[in-house]
Each structure stands twice: as structure tokens, then as C-alpha cells.
Design a protein around this motif. Structure first.
Motif, mmCIF file in Angstrom:
data_model
loop_
_atom_site.group_PDB
_atom_site.id
_atom_site.type_symbol
_atom_site.label_atom_id
_atom_site.label_comp_id
_atom_site.label_asym_id
_atom_site.label_seq_id
_atom_site.Cartn_x
_atom_site.Cartn_y
_atom_site.Cartn_z
ATOM 1 N N UNK A 73 -7.959 11.893 1.614
ATOM 2 C CA UNK A 73 -9.198 12.140 0.379
ATOM 3 C C UNK A 73 -8.020 11.075 -1.117
ATOM 4 N N UNK A 74 -6.621 11.428 -0.890
ATOM 5 C CA UNK A 74 -5.961 11.330 -2.047
ATOM 6 C C UNK A 74 -6.103 9.305 -1.322
ATOM 7 N N UNK A 75 -6.252 8.849 0.096
ATOM 8 C CA UNK A 75 -5.401 7.726 0.464
ATOM 9 C C UNK A 75 -6.628 7.070 -0.442
ATOM 10 N N UNK A 76 -7.996 7.385 0.207
ATOM 11 C CA UNK A 76 -8.641 6.900 -0.520
ATOM 12 C C UNK A 76 -8.933 6.336 -1.820
ATOM 13 N N UNK A 77 -8.912 8.116 -2.801
ATOM 14 C CA UNK A 77 -8.968 7.042 -3.820
ATOM 15 C C UNK A 77 -7.797 6.022 -4.283
ATOM 16 N N UNK A 78 -6.958 6.414 -3.660
ATOM 17 C CA UNK A 78 -5.932 4.996 -4.325
ATOM 18 C C UNK A 78 -5.913 4.274 -3.780
ATOM 19 N N UNK A 79 -6.696 4.101 -3.230
ATOM 20 C CA UNK A 79 -6.897 2.016 -2.542
ATOM 21 C C UNK A 79 -8.720 2.240 -3.064
ATOM 22 N N UNK A 80 -9.464 3.152 -3.287
ATOM 23 C CA UNK A 80 -10.478 2.459 -4.302
ATOM 24 C C UNK A 80 -10.271 1.726 -5.720
ATOM 25 N N UNK A 81 -9.398 3.148 -6.284
ATOM 26 C CA UNK A 81 -8.761 2.608 -7.746
ATOM 27 C C UNK A 81 -7.830 1.415 -7.645
ATOM 28 N N UNK A 82 -7.455 0.767 -6.504
ATOM 29 C CA UNK A 82 -6.250 -0.390 -6.432
ATOM 30 C C UNK A 82 -5.516 -0.089 -6.709
#
Length: 55
Positions: free
Chosen positions: A42-51
Motif C-alpha cells: 500500500x505504501x509503495x502504491x501511494x508513493x507511486x501515485x503521488x509521484x
């Protein structure tokens, strides 16, 4: 019991993706099932989405 949350942009809509902390994600129209997601994923997903990820 899990506290499921949906985006504030969803307002009163009932066709949403919900997030359960430490549990995963689910469709608000089918709340009996969910897709498990680890905290790391989830952390990796959010980091990627936020750029914010270094590429």
C-alpha cells in the motif's frame, strides 16, 4: 471490526473503492469480500501515485 474509508471526493456515492487500514481494498457495492494488501504494498502504491518515487 475494520474501519473502511472511501475518498472524500466520493461524497454520498455508493459506487466506490474503500480502503481498510491493514486489511486491503474492497468495492462498496460488494463489501463482503476484499482484496488483501500488505502495508508495504500500500505504501509503495501511494508513493507511486503521488509521484514521489525515484525512478
Amino acid at each position: 471490526m475494520t474501519d473502511w474509508r472511501k475518498s472524500s471526493y466520493s461524497s454520498t456515492a455508493d459506487n466506490c473503492v474503500e480502503v481498510g487500514r491493514g486489511v486491503g481494498v474492497r468495492d462498496s457495492k460488494a463489501p463482503a469480500t476484499h482484496l488483501p494488501v500488505s502495508a508495504e504494498s500500500w505504501t509503495a502504491f501511494l508513493t507511486d501515485v503521488k509521484g514521489d518515487s525515484a525512478r
